[in-house]
Design an enzyme around this catalytic site. Structure first.
Site, PDB file in Angstrom:
ATOM      1  N   SER A 157       0.797  -1.220   0.000  1.00  0.00           N
ATOM      2  CA  SER A 157       0.000   0.000   0.000  1.00  0.00           C
ATOM      3  C   SER A 157       0.835   1.278   0.000  1.00  0.00           C
ATOM      4  O   SER A 157       0.307   2.353  -0.287  1.00  0.00           O
ATOM      5  CB  SER A 157      -0.939   0.009   1.205  1.00  0.00           C
ATOM      6  OG  SER A 157      -0.198   0.037   2.412  1.00  0.00           O
ATOM      7  N   LYS A 171       0.522   4.522   6.728  1.00  0.00           N
ATOM      8  CA  LYS A 171      -0.020   5.384   5.673  1.00  0.00           C
ATOM      9  C   LYS A 171       0.601   6.769   5.792  1.00  0.00           C
ATOM     10  O   LYS A 171       1.314   7.076   6.750  1.00  0.00           O
ATOM     11  CB  LYS A 171      -1.551   5.518   5.781  1.00  0.00           C
ATOM     12  CG  LYS A 171      -2.314   4.202   5.866  1.00  0.00           C
ATOM     13  CD  LYS A 171      -2.299   3.423   4.574  1.00  0.00           C
ATOM     14  CE  LYS A 171      -3.089   2.124   4.710  1.00  0.00           C
ATOM     15  NZ  LYS A 171      -2.939   1.263   3.500  1.00  0.00           N
TER      16      LYS A 171
END
Length: 372
Positions: free
Chosen positions: A134, A212
């Site tokens: 990701s 993230k």
């Protein structure tokens, strides 16, 4: 004929014997017969002393002209030859070598190292393993390859809140369980090995921990368009939006969640997105209430799609492994003005006075958020 003109009589054998006896008596009395007499005549040489075995003494009393040893003729400890001192030193070294360390020294050192590692991991720096794609290509976590290991600064958010652009590691909020959780072995030995691997960051943690990039913080409004552009406003949905310049974004397919919002981030929460935009279950993926990732951009729940600051573990600041990818994880230029906008300077002493109370209040607030 006068006495002065009388010829000198030869020395008799008795006179010579008397002189030799006198020399030997001088040896027993501690006097040195080799010292010249008052009339200036040198005494005869002293007889060679015999060794306990009956042989003649050391060659220090040898014939004139021969080389005399440096320590010949000395008495006491200083008269020991060099070879004797060397032998004593060798014996002392061998004795020290034979002395072994206590059996408990190695286990104690190992225990001390483990305790230090646990303290460092708990309060200062913690390593983490990147298990997914990701955040590529900023952080590697591709299947079949060696995932990156990052170091996370834990106390930084005790002093300040996360800034836009920070790469944060956080515990997945409720409903953010789309990524597969790691399987925990049932074997006790494997559990111990796994725990040690987690301690050094080579094994992912048992609970779901995600990494993230922070795009917007509490009070800011964020939205995205179908072409993949992201806009942020500091003055709400009706304010002026600024387009982010994101050279770190990686796409290798169609991004079905590119269009979203606008969403105003609640205070104390974060809007986060992965750098691999079409393969990241980030805030956009959790926009709708069901968390199924089927949102069309028409609705977006601010609570369900954002991450509480209390869930944040720390800020990723360096890639520690593999060595070929060693580098720091800085803040992209598009976020720098917002992240480091400080007017004026505070002296060092004043900074300490201001920072300590703020740090204590922030820790209390974070505990309250966790409890909530």
């Amino acid at each position: 004929m006068s006495d002065d003109a009388r010829p000198e009589e030869p020395e008799s054998a008795d006179s010579a014997l008397d002189e030799r006896l006198a020399d030997e008596l001088a040896l027993h009395d501690g006097t040195d017969p080799r010292v010249p007499d008052s009339d200036g005549a040198p005494p005869p040489p002293a007889p060679a002393a015999e060794s306990p075995a009956g042989s003649t003494a050391d060659a220090s009393a040898g014939a004139p002209g021969e080389h005399q040893p440096r320590h010949a003729g000395r008495v006491g400890d200083d008269a020991q030859p060099t070879t004797g001192r060397r032998a004593r030193r060798r014996a002392a070294k061998q004795q020290r070598k034979r002395k072994k360390a206590p059996w408990w020294e190695l286990p104690a050192l190992a225990l001390f190292a483990i305790v230090v590692a646990i303290l460092v991991k708990t309060f200062i720096v913690q390593p983490f393993y990147i298990p997914s794609q990701s955040m590529e290509k900023t952080l590697h976590g591709c299947p079949g390859c060696s995932g990156d290991r990052i170091l996370v600064n834990k106390p930084i958010y005790d002093l300040r809140d996360p800034h836009p652009g920070d790469i944060v590691v956080f515990h997945a909020p409720q409903g953010w369980d789309d990524e597969p959780r790691p399987s925990v072995p049932g074997n006790p030995v494997l559990k111990v090995v796994r725990g040690f691997g987690q301690l050094i960051g080579f094994v992912p943690p048992d609970d779901l921990v995600l990494v993230k990039r922070v795009i917007a913080t509490g009070g800011q409004t964020v939205k995205g368009t179908a072409d993949g552009s992201v806009y942020v406003s500091k003055t709400g949905p009706g304010g002026q939006f600024r387009k982010l310049d994101e050279p770190y974004v990686f796409e290798d397919g169609t991004d079905g969640h590119a269009a979203f919002g606008p969403v105003t981030v609640p205070k104390g929460r974060l809007w986060v997105m992965g750098d691999h935009r079409n393969d990241s279950a980030d805030s956009r993926f959790h926009c709708d209430d069901s968390g199924s990732g089927s949102n069309t951009g028409a609705t977006c729940d601010p609570q369900e799609s954002t991450v509480p600051i209390g869930k944040v573990i720390g800020k990723a600041f360096i890639i520690a492994w593999p060595p070929s990818r060693w580098r720091t994880l800085g803040t992209p230029a598009t976020f720098k003005q917002a992240a480091f906008a400080v007017n004026g300077a505070i002296p060092v002493g004043g900074a300490a006075v201001v920072t300590l109370p703020l740090w204590l209040l922030r820790r209390r607030r974070r505990r309250w958020r966790r409890g909530a």
